[in-house]
Write a protein that holds these residues in place. Structure first.
Motif, PDB file in Angstrom:
ATOM      1  N   ILE A 182       0.850  -1.166   0.004  1.00 51.11           N
ATOM      2  CA  ILE A 182       0.067  -0.072  -0.071  1.00 51.11           C
ATOM      3  C   ILE A 182       0.905   1.323  -0.238  1.00 51.11           C
ATOM      4  O   ILE A 182       0.638   2.017  -0.781  1.00 51.11           O
ATOM      5  N   SER A 183       1.880   1.175   1.145  1.00 56.12           N
ATOM      6  CA  SER A 183       2.647   2.420   1.020  1.00 56.12           C
ATOM      7  C   SER A 183       3.423   2.852  -0.224  1.00 56.12           C
ATOM      8  O   SER A 183       3.777   3.728  -0.548  1.00 56.12           O
ATOM      9  N   SER A 190      -3.211   0.544  -4.425  1.00 52.90           N
ATOM     10  CA  SER A 190      -3.030   0.652  -3.003  1.00 52.90           C
ATOM     11  C   SER A 190      -4.491   0.195  -2.521  1.00 52.90           C
ATOM     12  O   SER A 190      -4.476  -0.871  -1.739  1.00 52.90           O
ATOM     13  N   SER A 208      -1.860   4.776   5.741  1.00 48.66           N
ATOM     14  CA  SER A 208      -1.358   4.635   4.305  1.00 48.66           C
ATOM     15  C   SER A 208      -2.264   4.960   3.158  1.00 48.66           C
ATOM     16  O   SER A 208      -2.010   5.809   2.373  1.00 48.66           O
TER      17      SER A 208
END
Length: 204
Positions: free
Chosen positions: A78-79, A90, A107
């Motif tokens: 995700i980040s 993401s 995030s």
């Protein structure tokens, strides 16, 4: 036509899988699972260098072995996609995760802000609250940014109250964010009061 599309999609999948394996340390020619430390290290490298193609290839690899839904890999994916500027990826990872913690939500909130999709920030935050996920001071940063950019005074006051409730009112970074938010919203008295209180706390 559908079978042709399916065949093309399958070839693309294995091409990305082979590419990911080829670029990992000690990868073999056969599609097998590399060591988890190698995968994590490679993902962190993608995050630092914003290498979207390798990040996407690693995502495909993790999906192939069912690892993308795990907390450690999911949060890192995700980040990484947020830093690469691809929020939609993401969101895909987030939706597949089995256990989403504060880092997962934070995030994604940050990804919405960086994508300037501000109207989705509070919708996601309220969903996070409904699922009773713990809120850290880092979760509040994208919320303050959103209020500042959209001029959300009422929501800003609520977030300010949440900061006090959670005991983060002495945090310099959050205080500076609140001062800027009140200024941009035209709440000069609130901004001045908060700034004076912040300076008073810092003097101790």
């Amino acid at each position: 036509s559908s079978s042709s599309s399916s065949s093309s999609s399958s070839r693309s999948f294995w091409k990305l899988l082979e590419e990911a394996l080829a670029r990992l340390p000690s990868a073999t020619a056969e599609p097998s699972l590399p060591s988890l430390p190698h995968l994590l290290s490679s993902l962190r490298g993608c995050s630092r260098t914003k290498d979207l193609r390798l990040a996407h290839s690693l995502h495909v690899l993790l999906c192939a072995f069912g690892l993308d839904a795990l907390e450690s890999f999911g949060n890192l994916l995700i980040s990484t996609f947020v830093k690469c500027g691809h929020f939609s990826f993401s969101l895909q990872v987030f939706s597949r995760m089995e256990n989403r913690n504060e880092l997962s939500w934070t995030s994604l909130l940050q990804g919405l802000v960086e994508s300037e999709a501000f109207h989705g920030v509070f919708h996601l935050y309220h969903q996070m609250c409904r699922e009773k996920v713990h809120c850290s001071k880092y979760t509040l940063v994208p919320l303050i940014t959103c209020c500042s950019r959209l001029g959300y005074v009422e929501e800003g006051l609520q977030i300010h109250g949440e900061i006090i409730k959670l005991g983060f009112e002495k945090d310099e970074f959050l205080c500076n964010g609140l001062v800027c938010m009140y200024l941009r919203c035209g709440c000069l008295s609130e901004s001045e009061e908060l700034l004076l209180n912040s300076l008073h706390l810092q003097s101790y």
